[in-house]
Motif scaffolding. Structure first.
Motif, PDB file in Angstrom:
ATOM      1  N   ALA A 164      -8.621  21.686   2.101  1.00 11.55           N
ATOM      2  CA  ALA A 164      -9.817  21.793   1.279  1.00 11.55           C
ATOM      3  C   ALA A 164     -11.029  22.281   1.959  1.00 11.55           C
ATOM      4  O   ALA A 164     -11.624  23.090   1.314  1.00 11.55           O
ATOM      5  N   MET A 165     -11.224  22.103   3.288  1.00  8.16           N
ATOM      6  CA  MET A 165     -12.235  22.623   3.831  1.00  8.16           C
ATOM      7  C   MET A 165     -12.099  23.852   4.429  1.00  8.16           C
ATOM      8  O   MET A 165     -13.260  24.754   4.742  1.00  8.16           O
ATOM      9  N   ALA A 166     -10.914  24.587   4.388  1.00 10.60           N
ATOM     10  CA  ALA A 166     -10.675  25.836   4.993  1.00 10.60           C
ATOM     11  C   ALA A 166     -11.346  27.000   4.046  1.00 10.60           C
ATOM     12  O   ALA A 166     -11.872  27.781   4.776  1.00 10.60           O
ATOM     13  N   PRO A 167     -10.818  27.041   2.886  1.00  9.96           N
ATOM     14  CA  PRO A 167     -11.592  28.179   2.089  1.00  9.96           C
ATOM     15  C   PRO A 167     -12.993  28.265   2.107  1.00  9.96           C
ATOM     16  O   PRO A 167     -13.538  29.403   2.399  1.00  9.96           O
ATOM     17  N   PRO A 168     -13.776  27.312   1.802  1.00  7.49           N
ATOM     18  CA  PRO A 168     -15.199  27.337   1.882  1.00  7.49           C
ATOM     19  C   PRO A 168     -15.561  27.717   3.477  1.00  7.49           C
ATOM     20  O   PRO A 168     -16.716  28.479   3.526  1.00  7.49           O
ATOM     21  N   LEU A 169     -15.053  27.366   4.487  1.00 11.90           N
ATOM     22  CA  LEU A 169     -15.534  27.695   5.800  1.00 11.90           C
ATOM     23  C   LEU A 169     -15.283  29.156   5.984  1.00 11.90           C
ATOM     24  O   LEU A 169     -15.898  29.826   6.634  1.00 11.90           O
ATOM     25  N   VAL A 170     -13.960  29.389   5.596  1.00 13.51           N
ATOM     26  CA  VAL A 170     -13.584  30.949   5.819  1.00 13.51           C
ATOM     27  C   VAL A 170     -14.733  32.089   4.954  1.00 13.51           C
ATOM     28  O   VAL A 170     -15.094  32.931   5.398  1.00 13.51           O
ATOM     29  N   ALA A 171     -14.982  31.365   3.762  1.00  5.80           N
ATOM     30  CA  ALA A 171     -15.876  32.288   2.657  1.00  5.80           C
ATOM     31  C   ALA A 171     -17.460  32.455   3.455  1.00  5.80           C
ATOM     32  O   ALA A 171     -17.955  33.178   2.974  1.00  5.80           O
ATOM     33  N   GLY A 172     -17.723  31.366   4.357  1.00  4.86           N
ATOM     34  CA  GLY A 172     -19.060  31.489   4.757  1.00  4.86           C
ATOM     35  C   GLY A 172     -19.026  31.749   6.085  1.00  4.86           C
ATOM     36  O   GLY A 172     -20.183  31.837   6.776  1.00  4.86           O
ATOM     37  N   THR A 173     -18.131  32.436   6.650  1.00  8.00           N
ATOM     38  CA  THR A 173     -17.887  32.937   8.161  1.00  8.00           C
ATOM     39  C   THR A 173     -17.442  34.168   8.233  1.00  8.00           C
ATOM     40  O   THR A 173     -16.914  34.618   7.033  1.00  8.00           O
ATOM     41  N   ASP A 174     -17.197  34.500   9.212  1.00 12.30           N
ATOM     42  CA  ASP A 174     -16.219  35.726   9.522  1.00 12.30           C
ATOM     43  C   ASP A 174     -15.044  35.389  10.277  1.00 12.30           C
ATOM     44  O   ASP A 174     -14.162  36.194  10.592  1.00 12.30           O
ATOM     45  N   LEU A 175     -14.568  34.115  10.025  1.00 19.74           N
ATOM     46  CA  LEU A 175     -13.339  33.435  10.384  1.00 19.74           C
ATOM     47  C   LEU A 175     -12.300  34.190   9.517  1.00 19.74           C
ATOM     48  O   LEU A 175     -12.647  34.503   8.062  1.00 19.74           O
ATOM     49  N   ILE A 176     -10.867  34.153   9.750  1.00 23.39           N
ATOM     50  CA  ILE A 176      -9.873  34.493   9.057  1.00 23.39           C
ATOM     51  C   ILE A 176      -9.036  33.138   9.073  1.00 23.39           C
ATOM     52  O   ILE A 176      -9.102  32.492  10.004  1.00 23.39           O
ATOM     53  N   CYS A 177      -7.867  33.003   7.977  1.00 22.04           N
ATOM     54  CA  CYS A 177      -7.127  31.959   7.956  1.00 22.04           C
ATOM     55  C   CYS A 177      -5.889  32.297   7.432  1.00 22.04           C
ATOM     56  O   CYS A 177      -5.871  33.364   6.586  1.00 22.04           O
ATOM     57  N   THR A 178      -4.591  32.014   7.712  1.00 20.87           N
ATOM     58  CA  THR A 178      -3.386  32.166   7.330  1.00 20.87           C
ATOM     59  C   THR A 178      -2.700  30.826   6.690  1.00 20.87           C
ATOM     60  O   THR A 178      -2.555  29.730   7.655  1.00 20.87           O
ATOM     61  N   LEU A 179      -2.691  30.772   5.547  1.00 20.88           N
ATOM     62  CA  LEU A 179      -2.300  29.375   5.006  1.00 20.88           C
ATOM     63  C   LEU A 179      -1.236  29.777   3.562  1.00 20.88           C
ATOM     64  O   LEU A 179      -1.068  30.859   3.301  1.00 20.88           O
ATOM     65  N   PRO A 180      -0.719  28.637   2.946  1.00 23.98           N
ATOM     66  CA  PRO A 180       0.025  29.014   1.775  1.00 23.98           C
ATOM     67  C   PRO A 180      -0.844  29.760   0.831  1.00 23.98           C
ATOM     68  O   PRO A 180      -2.140  29.512   0.508  1.00 23.98           O
ATOM     69  N   GLY A 181      -0.110  30.972   0.320  1.00 23.47           N
ATOM     70  CA  GLY A 181      -0.751  31.894  -0.492  1.00 23.47           C
ATOM     71  C   GLY A 181      -1.034  30.956  -1.928  1.00 23.47           C
ATOM     72  O   GLY A 181      -2.228  31.462  -2.304  1.00 23.47           O
ATOM     73  N   ARG A 182      -0.385  30.478  -2.295  1.00 18.32           N
ATOM     74  CA  ARG A 182      -0.465  29.629  -3.656  1.00 18.32           C
ATOM     75  C   ARG A 182      -1.866  28.870  -3.516  1.00 18.32           C
ATOM     76  O   ARG A 182      -2.482  28.939  -4.618  1.00 18.32           O
ATOM     77  N   MET A 183      -2.137  28.250  -2.590  1.00 22.40           N
ATOM     78  CA  MET A 183      -3.378  27.275  -2.289  1.00 22.40           C
ATOM     79  C   MET A 183      -4.501  28.387  -2.147  1.00 22.40           C
ATOM     80  O   MET A 183      -5.467  28.220  -3.017  1.00 22.40           O
ATOM     81  N   LEU A 184      -4.362  29.374  -1.439  1.00 21.42           N
ATOM     82  CA  LEU A 184      -5.516  30.533  -1.331  1.00 21.42           C
ATOM     83  C   LEU A 184      -5.927  31.117  -2.696  1.00 21.42           C
ATOM     84  O   LEU A 184      -7.021  31.283  -2.763  1.00 21.42           O
ATOM     85  N   GLN A 185      -4.912  31.311  -3.543  1.00 20.32           N
ATOM     86  CA  GLN A 185      -5.144  31.784  -4.569  1.00 20.32           C
ATOM     87  C   GLN A 185      -6.319  31.154  -5.593  1.00 20.32           C
ATOM     88  O   GLN A 185      -6.946  31.574  -6.542  1.00 20.32           O
ATOM     89  N   GLN A 186      -6.361  29.766  -5.384  1.00 19.58           N
ATOM     90  CA  GLN A 186      -7.610  29.017  -6.125  1.00 19.58           C
ATOM     91  C   GLN A 186      -8.807  29.588  -5.597  1.00 19.58           C
ATOM     92  O   GLN A 186      -9.888  29.036  -6.397  1.00 19.58           O
ATOM     93  N   PHE A 187      -8.987  29.976  -4.658  1.00 17.95           N
ATOM     94  CA  PHE A 187     -10.311  30.644  -4.146  1.00 17.95           C
ATOM     95  C   PHE A 187     -10.282  31.924  -3.991  1.00 17.95           C
ATOM     96  O   PHE A 187     -11.069  32.644  -3.329  1.00 17.95           O
ATOM     97  N   ALA A 188      -9.887  32.856  -5.161  1.00 19.12           N
ATOM     98  CA  ALA A 188      -9.704  34.305  -4.863  1.00 19.12           C
ATOM     99  C   ALA A 188     -11.032  34.732  -5.232  1.00 19.12           C
ATOM    100  O   ALA A 188     -11.261  36.106  -4.957  1.00 19.12           O
ATOM    101  N   THR A 189     -11.939  34.008  -6.048  1.00 22.79           N
ATOM    102  CA  THR A 189     -13.186  34.700  -6.354  1.00 22.79           C
ATOM    103  C   THR A 189     -14.155  34.719  -5.124  1.00 22.79           C
ATOM    104  O   THR A 189     -15.016  35.723  -5.002  1.00 22.79           O
TER     105      THR A 189
END
Length: 303
Positions: free
Chosen positions: A233-258
């Motif tokens: 749950a912490m990964a998408p907001p951390l990535v959204a607020g930094t220049d980091l990238i992450c590789t995670l299950p796509g269905r979960m990441l789609q929840q944060f597509a905005t």
């Protein structure tokens, strides 16, 4: 005292038929047995109760119940109603239920299924509550057996061989970066991917190494992991607020597509299978079957 086991269901049905028909021939036809068989049952009843129970009618064909037999009428009816109720299938009225279902699952499937599952359930059963609990894998077999947990959702690793399994979905991996990332949105090759700064979700072992790193090592590459978290749950907001990238299950990441750009990773990664598991004792339980149906609908599958 007569042993309770001497009085079986056939004898109770015989009492009921004779009290209703007052005729051995008719009672035998009602029960689908021969007249001699019914007479043998009546002989057994007389021995059990120590009295005739029925005597021949002096004014024609048939038999008359003795006062003792008449006194048994409401008790016989109550016993038969109880047996009918015991044999009736148990139902589950979801719309009227106020049951709480407990589902053991980690954050990843919770993020992928939770909102859709609750929306399905609220439409069908507004009184039902859901409890998501982190799995205690050492205690989970006993919790499922005791009914403390209704269903476990996760990958096959750690699942008990005796549980019943049904796949909910396969999930392919995706890579995500924040909107407006300085690298742009063009495709990545493997070297560019490894040079970027990565966030890893890791709950055990080396916190800065995961399955992606094992795959990269097999290809002769190593990525630049600069941050680790145990929480999906912490990964998408951390990535959204930094220049980091992450590789995670796509269905979960789609929840944060905005807030994230999502694209295929430049390396081959096997999809993960997310399944639901339950104790075999609940396979025919109507409430458990209803919950499993809601989970399949939430996962986009037909029950």
């Amino acid at each position: 005292m007569t042993p309770f086991s001497d009085l079986d269901i056939d004898l109770i049905l015989t009492l009921d038929a004779l009290l209703t028909d007052r005729n051995i021939t008719h009672a035998a036809a009602r029960l689908g047995v021969s007249q001699p068989a019914l007479s043998a049952r009546l002989t057994r009843l007389r021995a059990i109760f120590g009295e005739p129970l029925f005597i021949p009618s002096p004014h024609g064909r048939g038999v008359l119940p003795t006062p003792r037999a008449e006194a048994l009428r409401p008790q016989v009816a109550a016993v038969l109603r109880g047996i009918s109720a015991m044999l009736a299938p148990t139902g589950f009225n979801a719309r009227e239920s106020n049951r709480t279902f407990v589902i053991a699952l980690h954050e990843n499937p919770a993020l992928m299924l939770g909102a859709e599952l609750l929306n399905h359930i609220r439409r069908e059963a507004p009184g039902i509550r859901l409890r998501f609990a982190l799995p205690e894998m050492a205690n989970l077999p006993q919790q499922l057996e005791n009914g403390d947990v209704d269903i476990y959702i996760g990958v096959s690793a750690g699942a008990h061989d005796g549980w019943v399994r049904r796949k909910l979905f396969d999930d392919a991996f995706a890579t995500a970066q924040r909107k407006g990332h300085p690298r742009g949105t063009g495709p990545l090759d493997l070297a560019q991917y490894c040079a970027l700064s990565h966030l890893v979700v890791s709950s055990q072992g080396d916190p800065f190494t995961g399955f992606v790193d094992q795959t990269l090592a097999g290809l002769g590459y190593q990525r630049n992991v600069v941050m680790s978290t145990q929480s999906y749950a912490m990964a998408p907001p951390l990535v959204a607020g930094t220049d980091l990238i992450c590789t995670l299950p796509g269905r979960m990441l789609q929840q944060f597509a905005t807030t994230l750009d999502i694209f295929p990773p430049p390396l081959p990664l096997q999809p993960i299978a997310i399944s639901m598991y339950w104790h075999p004792k609940n396979s025919q339980d109507t409430a458990s079957a209803w919950l499993r149906e809601q989970l399949l609908l939430a996962a986009g599958r037909q029950p």
